[in-house]
Design an enzyme around this catalytic site. Structure first.
Site, mmCIF file in Angstrom:
data_model
loop_
_atom_site.group_PDB
_atom_site.id
_atom_site.type_symbol
_atom_site.label_atom_id
_atom_site.label_comp_id
_atom_site.label_asym_id
_atom_site.label_seq_id
_atom_site.Cartn_x
_atom_site.Cartn_y
_atom_site.Cartn_z
ATOM 1 N N ASP A 103 0.874 -1.162 0.000
ATOM 2 C CA ASP A 103 0.000 0.000 0.000
ATOM 3 C C ASP A 103 0.921 1.224 0.000
ATOM 4 O O ASP A 103 2.130 1.099 0.231
ATOM 5 C CB ASP A 103 -0.880 -0.054 1.260
ATOM 6 C CG ASP A 103 -1.667 1.212 1.476
ATOM 7 O OD1 ASP A 103 -2.326 1.678 0.526
ATOM 8 O OD2 ASP A 103 -1.627 1.746 2.597
ATOM 9 N N ASP A 118 -0.128 5.183 1.092
ATOM 10 C CA ASP A 118 -0.326 6.109 2.202
ATOM 11 C C ASP A 118 -0.365 5.387 3.541
ATOM 12 O O ASP A 118 -1.072 4.392 3.708
ATOM 13 C CB ASP A 118 -1.630 6.901 2.012
ATOM 14 C CG ASP A 118 -1.460 8.046 1.030
ATOM 15 O OD1 ASP A 118 -0.321 8.321 0.630
ATOM 16 O OD2 ASP A 118 -2.472 8.658 0.654
#
Length: 257
Positions: free
Chosen positions: A18, A20
């Site tokens: 991922d 953020d």
């Protein structure tokens, strides 16, 4: 990161992240240390990044900060929760697909999203930019606006409670779409079945890498989080707290034989 002790990193040919709150703070650039660690992973094998952000966010947060000479051909970029796929080919980034909404689908999503936000009463005192962004293949709601500073974003909904109420309403009014929580203040809406699991299966098909040889790393691997669909793929998944936690994990991976 307790599960990391049970995973044989030497058998993983693709490390999926991922973005953020995993590789960088929300909408911030990866720091110098993280850039070096990612480049080190690219020297060892395949790396992919799947995030709710659109392509320009990847350019700004990741690609512009990687060390010169990084093996970009080893990197796969999947914006908007896997609804788009980019590969580096012949010296340039190429978009392989984009699962865009129709105009009718967008209108329905936007209306129900606006109604759900209004019904919950979660109206912030200040906004930094637009709350709703049309990313073509994804509609993203950012509670404090697209350009909100990190500190107020981190303070607004740290336990996801406010967004879970909005999510619950949307699951009733637009059940034909996928509604996931991600980032510090975001809700991501995509076509049904098109989420990070979809992206992982695309990685399997495009790169010809078995799921068992993949490792997914994210900060929202919980039910309703936009990393949670990755758990349905059969890939090993590790939940991290923040980018510093991710750095520790990458160091462990780089120490593999």
């Amino acid at each position: 990161m307790d599960k990391a002790q049970d995973i044989q990193f030497s058998k993983k040919n693709l490390i999926i992240f991922d973005l953020d709150n995993t590789l960088a703070e929300s909408k911030a650039a990866i720091d110098h240390e993280m850039a070096g660690l990612l480049s080190g992973l690219l020297d060892r094998g395949g790396v992919a990044i799947i995030s709710g952000g659109d392509w320009p966010q990847f350019e700004k947060q990741v690609l512009a900060n990687l060390p010169s000479g990084s093996k970009l051909s080893q990197l796969s970029i999947l914006p908007t929760c896997g609804t788009k796929f980019y590969q580096y080919q012949s010296g340039a980034w190429k978009k392989l697909y984009s699962e865009d909404f129709t105009a009718q689908e967008k209108n329905k999503i936007l209306k129900n999203l606006q109604d759900a936000v209004k019904e919950t009463g979660n109206v912030p005192e200040k906004l930094w930019g637009e709350q709703i962004e049309d990313r073509g293949s994804q509609i993203t709601f950012s509670a404090l606006g697209q350009h909100a500073p990190l500190q107020p974003k981190q303070a607004w909904d740290p336990d996801f409670a406010k967004r879970k109420v909005i999510q619950g309403l949307l699951k009733k009014t637009i059940p034909e779409f996928s509604v996931q929580l991600g980032g510090a203040t975001s809700i991501d809406i995509t076509k049904p079945g098109i989420d990070k699991a979809y992206g992982i299966f695309k990685l399997r098909d495009v790169l010809n890498i078995p799921i068992k040889d993949m490792l997914f790393i994210g900060d929202a691997i919980f039910e309703g989080g936009n990393d949670y669909p990755a758990t349905r793929t059969g890939a090993d998944c590790i939940n991290v707290k923040d980018p510093e936690d991710t750095k520790d994990l990458i160091r462990k991976i780089l120490q593999r034989p």
